[in-house]
Motif scaffolding. Sequence first.
Motif, PDB file in Angstrom:
ATOM      1  N   MET A 280       0.830  -1.207   0.000  1.00 15.55           N
ATOM      2  CA  MET A 280       0.000   0.000   0.000  1.00 15.55           C
ATOM      3  C   MET A 280       0.866   1.260   0.000  1.00 15.55           C
ATOM      4  SD  MET A 280      -3.116  -1.179   2.525  1.00 15.55           S
ATOM      5  CE  MET A 280      -3.998   0.363   2.348  1.00 15.55           C
ATOM      6  N   VAL A 281       1.997   1.223   0.702  1.00 10.04           N
ATOM      7  CA  VAL A 281       2.921   2.362   0.661  1.00 10.04           C
ATOM      8  C   VAL A 281       3.497   2.507  -0.742  1.00 10.04           C
ATOM      9  CG1 VAL A 281       5.140   3.234   1.494  1.00 10.04           C
ATOM     10  CG2 VAL A 281       3.484   2.293   3.110  1.00 10.04           C
ATOM     11  N   ALA A 282       3.884   1.378  -1.349  1.00 11.82           N
ATOM     12  CA  ALA A 282       4.425   1.428  -2.712  1.00 11.82           C
ATOM     13  C   ALA A 282       3.394   2.013  -3.678  1.00 11.82           C
ATOM     14  CB  ALA A 282       4.843   0.031  -3.156  1.00 11.82           C
ATOM     15  N   LEU A 283       2.131   1.649  -3.494  1.00  4.01           N
ATOM     16  CA  LEU A 283       1.074   2.177  -4.366  1.00  4.01           C
ATOM     17  C   LEU A 283       1.000   3.699  -4.271  1.00  4.01           C
ATOM     18  CD1 LEU A 283      -1.365   1.798  -6.235  1.00  4.01           C
ATOM     19  CD2 LEU A 283      -2.764   1.438  -4.181  1.00  4.01           C
ATOM     20  N   ARG A 284       1.190   4.237  -3.087  1.00  5.83           N
ATOM     21  CA  ARG A 284       1.101   5.689  -2.909  1.00  5.83           C
ATOM     22  C   ARG A 284       2.227   6.426  -3.622  1.00  5.83           C
ATOM     23  NH1 ARG A 284       0.282   7.648   3.025  1.00  5.83           N
ATOM     24  NH2 ARG A 284      -0.217   9.539   1.841  1.00  5.83           N
ATOM     25  N   THR A 285       3.292   5.722  -3.994  1.00  4.76           N
ATOM     26  CA  THR A 285       4.392   6.363  -4.721  1.00  4.76           C
ATOM     27  C   THR A 285       4.219   6.290  -6.233  1.00  4.76           C
ATOM     28  OG1 THR A 285       5.839   4.408  -4.945  1.00  4.76           O
ATOM     29  CG2 THR A 285       5.908   5.606  -2.839  1.00  4.76           C
ATOM     30  N   CYS A 286       3.166   5.622  -6.701  1.00  2.00           N
ATOM     31  CA  CYS A 286       2.976   5.443  -8.146  1.00  2.00           C
ATOM     32  C   CYS A 286       2.733   6.775  -8.841  1.00  2.00           C
ATOM     33  CB  CYS A 286       1.787   4.524  -8.414  1.00  2.00           C
ATOM     34  SG  CYS A 286       2.136   2.789  -8.145  1.00  2.00           S
ATOM     35  N   ARG A 287       3.288   6.898 -10.029  1.00  3.21           N
ATOM     36  CA  ARG A 287       3.002   8.035 -10.893  1.00  3.21           C
ATOM     37  C   ARG A 287       2.176   7.514 -12.071  1.00  3.21           C
ATOM     38  NH1 ARG A 287       9.242   9.963 -11.707  1.00  3.21           N
ATOM     39  NH2 ARG A 287       9.866  10.005  -9.503  1.00  3.21           N
ATOM     40  N   GLY A 288       0.894   7.702 -12.001  1.00  2.00           N
ATOM     41  CA  GLY A 288       0.036   7.209 -13.074  1.00  2.00           C
ATOM     42  C   GLY A 288      -0.135   5.713 -13.030  1.00  2.00           C
ATOM     43  N   ALA A 289      -0.305   5.108 -14.227  1.00  2.00           N
ATOM     44  CA  ALA A 289      -0.624   3.683 -14.324  1.00  2.00           C
ATOM     45  C   ALA A 289       0.638   2.839 -14.414  1.00  2.00           C
ATOM     46  CB  ALA A 289      -1.516   3.430 -15.532  1.00  2.00           C
ATOM     47  N   GLU A 290       1.501   2.942 -13.417  1.00  2.57           N
ATOM     48  CA  GLU A 290       2.717   2.145 -13.404  1.00  2.57           C
ATOM     49  C   GLU A 290       2.654   1.122 -12.270  1.00  2.57           C
ATOM     50  OE1 GLU A 290       6.167   4.465 -12.530  1.00  2.57           O
ATOM     51  OE2 GLU A 290       5.260   5.471 -10.818  1.00  2.57           O
ATOM     52  N   THR A 291       3.471   0.094 -12.385  1.00  7.28           N
ATOM     53  CA  THR A 291       3.603  -0.916 -11.331  1.00  7.28           C
ATOM     54  C   THR A 291       4.969  -0.750 -10.702  1.00  7.28           C
ATOM     55  OG1 THR A 291       2.144  -2.472 -12.485  1.00  7.28           O
ATOM     56  CG2 THR A 291       3.627  -3.385 -10.828  1.00  7.28           C
ATOM     57  N   VAL A 292       5.014  -0.530  -9.390  1.00  9.12           N
ATOM     58  CA  VAL A 292       6.292  -0.245  -8.744  1.00  9.12           C
ATOM     59  C   VAL A 292       6.524  -1.190  -7.572  1.00  9.12           C
ATOM     60  CG1 VAL A 292       6.167   2.179  -9.389  1.00  9.12           C
ATOM     61  CG2 VAL A 292       5.319   1.481  -7.166  1.00  9.12           C
ATOM     62  N   HIS A 293       7.767  -1.563  -7.380  1.00  3.26           N
ATOM     63  CA  HIS A 293       8.192  -2.341  -6.215  1.00  3.26           C
ATOM     64  C   HIS A 293       8.553  -1.386  -5.088  1.00  3.26           C
ATOM     65  CE1 HIS A 293       8.664  -6.316  -8.204  1.00  3.26           C
ATOM     66  NE2 HIS A 293       8.803  -5.555  -9.276  1.00  3.26           N
ATOM     67  N   TYR A 391       5.627  15.969  -2.122  1.00  2.00           N
ATOM     68  CA  TYR A 391       4.616  16.862  -2.712  1.00  2.00           C
ATOM     69  C   TYR A 391       3.635  16.059  -3.576  1.00  2.00           C
ATOM     70  CZ  TYR A 391       2.686  20.417  -5.822  1.00  2.00           C
ATOM     71  OH  TYR A 391       1.845  21.208  -6.557  1.00  2.00           O
ATOM     72  N   ARG A 392       4.165  15.153  -4.380  1.00  2.00           N
ATOM     73  CA  ARG A 392       3.284  14.337  -5.233  1.00  2.00           C
ATOM     74  C   ARG A 392       2.380  13.446  -4.387  1.00  2.00           C
ATOM     75  NH1 ARG A 392       8.045  12.559  -7.834  1.00  2.00           N
ATOM     76  NH2 ARG A 392       8.663  13.842  -9.604  1.00  2.00           N
ATOM     77  N   ILE A 393       2.942  12.861  -3.334  1.00  2.00           N
ATOM     78  CA  ILE A 393       2.214  11.868  -2.550  1.00  2.00           C
ATOM     79  C   ILE A 393       1.157  12.516  -1.669  1.00  2.00           C
ATOM     80  CG2 ILE A 393       2.453  10.180  -0.686  1.00  2.00           C
ATOM     81  CD1 ILE A 393       5.275   9.589  -1.909  1.00  2.00           C
ATOM     82  N   THR A 394       1.525  13.583  -0.998  1.00  2.00           N
ATOM     83  CA  THR A 394       0.614  14.177  -0.029  1.00  2.00           C
ATOM     84  C   THR A 394      -0.278  15.238  -0.620  1.00  2.00           C
ATOM     85  OG1 THR A 394       2.191  15.916   0.630  1.00  2.00           O
ATOM     86  CG2 THR A 394       2.327  13.797   1.783  1.00  2.00           C
TER      87      THR A 394
END
Length: 397
Positions: A280-293, A391-394
Amino acid sequence: MGAAQGPVTSGEETAAVMRRVASRLLERVPELAGRLLAELRSTEDAYRRVPEHEHRRDLERGFRTGISAMLQPWSERRDLAVATETAAKRAEQGVPLDSLLRGYRLATQITWEAMVDVLMADHPGEATALLRGAERIWQGVDRQAVVAADSYRRRENELRSRNTERAQALLDALLEGRADTTVVRDAAAALEVPQFGRYLVVAIRPEPSRPKEADRPAEAGGLRLLWRARPDCDLVVVWLADRDPEEALRAVEPLLAGGAGVSPVAEGLPELCEARRHAMVALRTCRGAETVHLDDRLPAALAASQPDLAERLVEVVLRPILDLDPPERETLLITLTRWLDCDGSVARTAAALYCHRNTVFNRIRRIETLTGRSPDRPREVLELALALDAYRITGAG
C-alpha cells in the motif's frame, strides 16, 4: 376364432396386488438396505465419508418411505421430503452428485428385483399387476431423483458461499495482522495454500471498470491469486510457489491496470500483514498507471509512510516554489522532476522537455535560488528529491 387371452387385471385388482407386494417388501427393508449399503460402500469411495451406521439408517428410511409411497397420492407422499433431506446431507458430507444418483438407480434395481421375487412367489398369476404398477414406480423414483438433485445443488451452493465467506474472513485476518497460529493453519486449509510458502502482495488502485471480486481470476500464468477489495485499494495475494518474483509479476501484470504497488516477498502467511502495508505504501508512490516495487521507491516510501513529516518537508524545501504563479510553479516542478529522472544531466533533460540546454540550466539555478538547495551538493539534491516525492504523494501545497 381369436387367440385365447389371459384374465385382464382391473385397476382396483392391480392396486390390491401392489399393496400386498409393498407390505411384503416393507418386511424386507433391512435386507434391501443391507444389499445397497454393501454395493455402495464397496464401489463408491465417497460413501465411506458417511458413518456406516448413519448410512444404513438413511437407506432403510429411504426404502421404507419409497415403498410406502408407491400407492399413495402424489400430495401425500413423504418420500420426496426424505429425498430432499438426504440429498442436502450428502452434499454437506462431500458425496458427489453422480454417486448420489447412482444410489437411486441401484435402489430401484434392488426394489424391482425384490418385487418380482415376491410377486412370483405369492402371486404367480399376477404378472400383469407388476407391469401395470411399473410406470408408477418409475415415475416415483424419477421424482425422488429430481428433487434430490435439486436439493443437493442448492445445499452445495450454500456451502460454497459459506466457505467463500469464511475464506475471505480468514484472509482479512492475515492481511490485517489478526491471525494467531490457529487462524494461520485454518486459513491455509481454507485458501488451499501453504502456511510457509512465498507470497507477493500487490495493492491496486480501485477502478470502476475492474471486475467484481467474485469475478476475478483465481489464477494467472499458473499462479494462485487471492483477491480482496478494500475502500482505499484492491489487494491481490500471489502465491509464488517456486516461481521467480519478476516472472510471476509479468504473468499477473495484465490484471493490474491503473497503478499498482508490489511488496517484497513474504516468507509465509504470517508475514502477509507487513507485506500488505508495504504494498500500500508502494502504491502511494505510483506516478500514473505504473507498477512499482517498494524496494525501488524506498525514499518516496519514507515520505508516504510519514505524511506529517512529508508535509513538513514540502513546506521547508518547496514553499518558495509553491508560492509562485501557477505557470512558473508548474514549469519549475516539471523541470526538477525531469532533471532528477535524467540523473542531473542538463542535456538529457533538455531533450526530454524539448527545450535548449541553457533554458534547463537557468531553471535549475532559479530552483537553487528559491530553495537554497544547490544541485552541486548531493545531500541537498536528496532533500529536493524527497520533497518532490512528498509533494506528489501528499498533495501538500
